[in-house]
Design an enzyme around this catalytic site. Structure first.
Site, short mmCIF file in Angstrom:
data_model
loop_
_atom_site.label_atom_id
_atom_site.label_comp_id
_atom_site.label_asym_id
_atom_site.label_seq_id
_atom_site.Cartn_x
_atom_site.Cartn_y
_atom_site.Cartn_z
N ASP A 154 0.83 13.62 -1.56
CA ASP A 154 -0.44 13.94 -1.30
C ASP A 154 -1.36 12.52 -1.78
O ASP A 154 -0.57 11.26 -1.14
CB ASP A 154 -0.98 14.70 -2.54
CG ASP A 154 -2.72 15.10 -2.10
OD1 ASP A 154 -2.92 16.54 -1.69
OD2 ASP A 154 -3.76 14.45 -2.58
N LYS A 199 -4.11 28.45 0.65
CA LYS A 199 -2.89 27.56 1.63
C LYS A 199 -2.09 28.05 2.35
O LYS A 199 -1.90 27.86 3.82
CB LYS A 199 -3.61 26.47 1.44
CG LYS A 199 -3.22 24.90 2.55
CD LYS A 199 -2.97 24.20 2.74
CE LYS A 199 -3.95 23.16 1.03
NZ LYS A 199 -4.16 22.04 1.30
N LYS A 209 0.17 22.19 -7.69
CA LYS A 209 0.26 20.89 -7.29
C LYS A 209 1.04 19.66 -9.18
O LYS A 209 1.41 20.57 -9.97
CB LYS A 209 -0.88 20.66 -7.83
CG LYS A 209 -1.35 19.71 -6.71
CD LYS A 209 -1.44 19.76 -5.15
CE LYS A 209 -1.69 18.69 -4.25
NZ LYS A 209 -1.89 18.68 -2.95
P1 NDP Z 1 -3.55 8.98 1.31
O1 NDP Z 1 -3.37 8.41 0.29
O2 NDP Z 1 -2.34 8.42 2.27
O3 NDP Z 1 -4.92 8.49 1.97
C1 NDP Z 1 -6.31 8.70 1.24
C2 NDP Z 1 -7.25 7.73 1.70
O4 NDP Z 1 -8.40 8.49 1.37
C3 NDP Z 1 -7.34 6.01 1.47
O5 NDP Z 1 -8.22 5.70 2.71
C4 NDP Z 1 -7.79 6.22 0.24
O6 NDP Z 1 -8.87 5.04 0.14
C5 NDP Z 1 -9.15 7.82 0.65
N1 NDP Z 1 -9.58 7.71 -0.74
C6 NDP Z 1 -8.65 8.03 -2.18
N2 NDP Z 1 -9.53 8.40 -2.50
C7 NDP Z 1 -10.28 8.03 -2.55
C8 NDP Z 1 -12.00 8.05 -3.67
N3 NDP Z 1 -11.87 8.76 -4.98
N4 NDP Z 1 -12.98 7.29 -3.10
C9 NDP Z 1 -12.88 7.31 -1.22
N5 NDP Z 1 -11.47 7.19 -1.23
C10 NDP Z 1 -10.68 7.43 -1.68
O7 NDP Z 1 -3.59 10.53 0.76
P2 NDP Z 1 -3.75 11.41 1.95
O8 NDP Z 1 -4.09 10.93 3.23
O9 NDP Z 1 -2.25 11.70 2.33
O10 NDP Z 1 -5.04 12.86 1.56
C11 NDP Z 1 -6.37 12.16 2.31
C12 NDP Z 1 -6.87 14.10 1.90
O11 NDP Z 1 -6.40 14.77 2.54
C13 NDP Z 1 -6.43 13.99 0.57
O12 NDP Z 1 -7.16 14.52 -0.38
C14 NDP Z 1 -5.59 14.82 0.34
O13 NDP Z 1 -5.04 15.79 -0.63
C15 NDP Z 1 -5.45 15.77 0.85
N6 NDP Z 1 -4.12 16.44 1.86
C16 NDP Z 1 -3.39 15.73 2.33
C17 NDP Z 1 -2.26 15.79 3.05
C18 NDP Z 1 -1.15 15.44 3.35
O14 NDP Z 1 -0.01 16.50 3.64
N7 NDP Z 1 -0.98 14.04 2.36
C19 NDP Z 1 -2.22 17.46 2.77
C20 NDP Z 1 -2.90 18.40 3.28
C21 NDP Z 1 -3.91 17.57 2.86
P3 NDP Z 1 -7.86 3.95 -0.96
O15 NDP Z 1 -6.82 2.85 -0.08
O16 NDP Z 1 -9.35 2.61 -1.08
O17 NDP Z 1 -7.76 4.60 -2.24
O1 2IT Z 2 -2.56 19.70 -0.57
C1 2IT Z 2 -1.80 19.65 0.50
O2 2IT Z 2 -1.22 20.52 1.15
C2 2IT Z 2 -0.81 19.16 0.29
N1 2IT Z 2 -0.20 18.05 0.15
C3 2IT Z 2 0.73 19.01 1.03
C4 2IT Z 2 2.07 19.41 0.29
C5 2IT Z 2 3.28 19.95 0.35
O3 2IT Z 2 4.20 20.30 -0.33
O4 2IT Z 2 4.16 19.66 1.55
#
Ligand code: NDP
Ligand code: 2IT
Length: 447
Positions: free
Chosen positions: A169, A117, A129
């Site tokens: 994350d 990525k 990570k």
């Molecule tokens: P948040 O913690 O802000 O939100 C996560 C969301 O997903 C919540 O609604 C949570 O629900 C739900 N969730 C988490 N784990 C589970 C599970 N095991 N089963 C069902 N629902 C679940 O995280 P992000 O939005 O930052 O991350 C979401 C995804 O995006 C992840 O896979 C992360 O790796 C990916 N990601 C994030 C990036 C970032 O910059 N933040 C960048 C690239 C990818 P609940 O509140 O009930 O736990």
């Molecule tokens: O999965 C991802 O790419 C992230 N959670 C963001 C990583 C970062 O260094 O901004």
């Protein structure tokens, strides 16, 4: 697609033998190895150099005890992780996840995917990570602060602005990054760009909060346009209701789509009028409550227990943005049967291998996570640039750079998919494009 190449099959077998029980890591490795079949068949240097054996082995993996004091004065303990997977093209870079399901295999799959990525962003970032099995649900502010401080009390010795730069994350957002940054600063007596996703008053970048969700929609819009479609007028389902999901909703709506369903780990809401994002933001960002509360804002919406059911909501475009393997084969079949023609991944490894097969069998557009959600880490890279020059750029400047990066990522995936005889297979395109840059750097550096 099947993994049939003897040489790559041998590598997969070794990965599974050497890392028993790390099932998510096995899955992530297999997908990449499968995509690399035409690469090793075209150029034997990728076999002769042993670069693929090397790339599946993390440079370093750190596991540590995180003791912290709860509100009753009792010492609790969690396990901390940082996997520094690959530094061929830049310092290790990647998020921290706090979730009870975190284990070494989960962190390794995430760190492994991060290598490719980060390479796709074109910015100089290696892959890493980390995180912990700490569960922030039901914890007080004070407990979360003390956990973050204790986590950093060990992590600080392994990271640095030119060594390893963590970010957020799942369950690690601005609040947690603030606590960890504060602890790093106290221990080291340095104000350094050692974390990204920081607050705007202490070195954070404008548009980092929005970046993953916005970037997901920019990537997806490029993919749709290349196939004669766009978000305009489309019905969209977005899983999750966290950082990625919220800003994906905002941008998809801006691009003319209607988002009708979102979820958390307890259940999903369906609002035929389009989900009211202000209500979601109030519930999730301000009050940190459950998505069920949405019914207090819109009594005519539906709430259903269980998050898996969200994939039964008919849509044109699905943007999974919660967690890994959230779409399995069965859900993918339901999506396809209901007319969904595009799945683009906000969460990392959103789809099981069985689900991906369903997408291809139904000629659906599939935007793989390591390309589609690269906008978050891309803006993290821009935050590092701003920290290095001790300047900050405007929202528009960062957002425009993000748009360019996401277009470039799509073009690169598209080009490599064609070059290697799999036009439209953006999964293979992303894996190949991400791999080539890192592999060439590893060969040049002989490590
Ligand atoms: P948040 O913690 O802000 O939100 C996560 C969301 O997903 C919540 O609604 C949570 O629900 C739900 N969730 C988490 N784990 C589970 C599970 N095991 N089963 C069902 N629902 C679940 O995280 P992000 O939005 O930052 O991350 C979401 C995804 O995006 C992840 O896979 C992360 O790796 C990916 N990601 C994030 C990036 C970032 O910059 N933040 C960048 C690239 C990818 P609940 O509140 O009930 O736990
Ligand atoms: O999965 C991802 O790419 C992230 N959670 C963001 C990583 C970062 O260094 O901004």
């Amino acid at each position: 697609m099947e993994l049939t190449n003897e040489y790559l099959l041998g590598i997969q077998k070794k990965v599974e033998e050497k890392n028993p029980s790390e099932v998510e890591f096995h899955q992530a490795a297999k997908e990449v190895l499968m995509s690399l079949q035409p690469v090793v068949e075209k150029d034997s240097k990728y076999i002769e150099s042993g670069v693929i054996e090397r790339i599946v082995e993390p440079e370093r993996q750190i596991m540590f005890r995180v003791p912290w004091v709860d509100d009753n004065g009792k010492i609790q303990v969690n396990r901390g992780f940082r996997v520094q997977f690959n530094s061929a093209i830049g310092p290790y870079k990647g998020g921290l996840r706090f979730h009870p399901t975190v284990n070494l295999g989960v962190i390794k799959f995430l760190g492994f995917e991060q290598i490719f990525k980060n390479s796709l962003t074109t910015l100089p970032m290696g892959g890493g990570k980390g995180g912990s099995d700490f569960d922030p649900k039901g914890k007080s502010e004070g407990e979360i602060m003390r956990f973050c401080q204790s986590f950093m009390t060990e992590l600080y010795r392994h990271i640095g602005p030119d060594t390893d730069v963590p970010a957020g994350d799942i369950n690690v957002g601005g609040r947690e990054i603030g606590y960890m940054f504060g602890q790093y600063k106290r221990i080291t007596n340095t104000f350094a760009g050692v974390l990204t996703g920081k607050g705007l008053t202490f070195g954070g970048s404008l548009a980092r909060t929005e970046a993953t969700g916005y970037g997901l929609c920019y990537f997806t819009e490029n993919m749709l346009n290349a196939n004669g479609k766009s978000f305009k007028g489309q019905t969209v389902v977005i899983s999750g209701s966290g950082n990625v999901a919220i800003y994906a909703h905002q941008k998809a709506t801006e691009l003319g789509a209607k988002v009708v369903a979102m979820c958390d780990s307890n259940g999903y809401i369906y609002d035929k009028n389009g989900i009211d994002l202000d209500a979601i933001k109030q519930i999730k960002e301000v009050e940190r409550k459950r998505i069920k509360e949405y019914l207090n804002y819109h009594a005519d919406a539906e709430y259903h227990e269980g998050c898996k059911g969200i994939w039964t909501v008919p849509c044109d475009i699905a943007l999974p943005s919660a967690t890994q393997n959230e779409i399995d084969e069965e859900s993918a079949k339901i999506l396809a049967a209901n007319g969904c023609y595009c799945v683009s991944e906000g969460s990392n490894m959103s789809s099981t291998p069985g689900a991906i097969e369903v997408y291809f069998a139904n000629n659906m557009l599939y935007g793989p996570a390591k390309a589609a959600n690269a906008g978050g880490v891309a803006v993290s890279g821009l935050e590092m640039s701003q920290n290095s020059e001790r300047l900050s750029w405007s929202f528009e400047e960062v957002d425009n750079k993000l748009k360019d990066i996401m277009k470039n990522i799509f073009d690169n995936c598209d080009e490599k998919s064609k070059m290697y005889g799999m036009p439209g297979n953006y999964m293979a395109g992303a894996n190949i494009a991400g791999f080539l840059k890192v592999a060439d750097a590893m060969i040049a550096q002989a490590n």
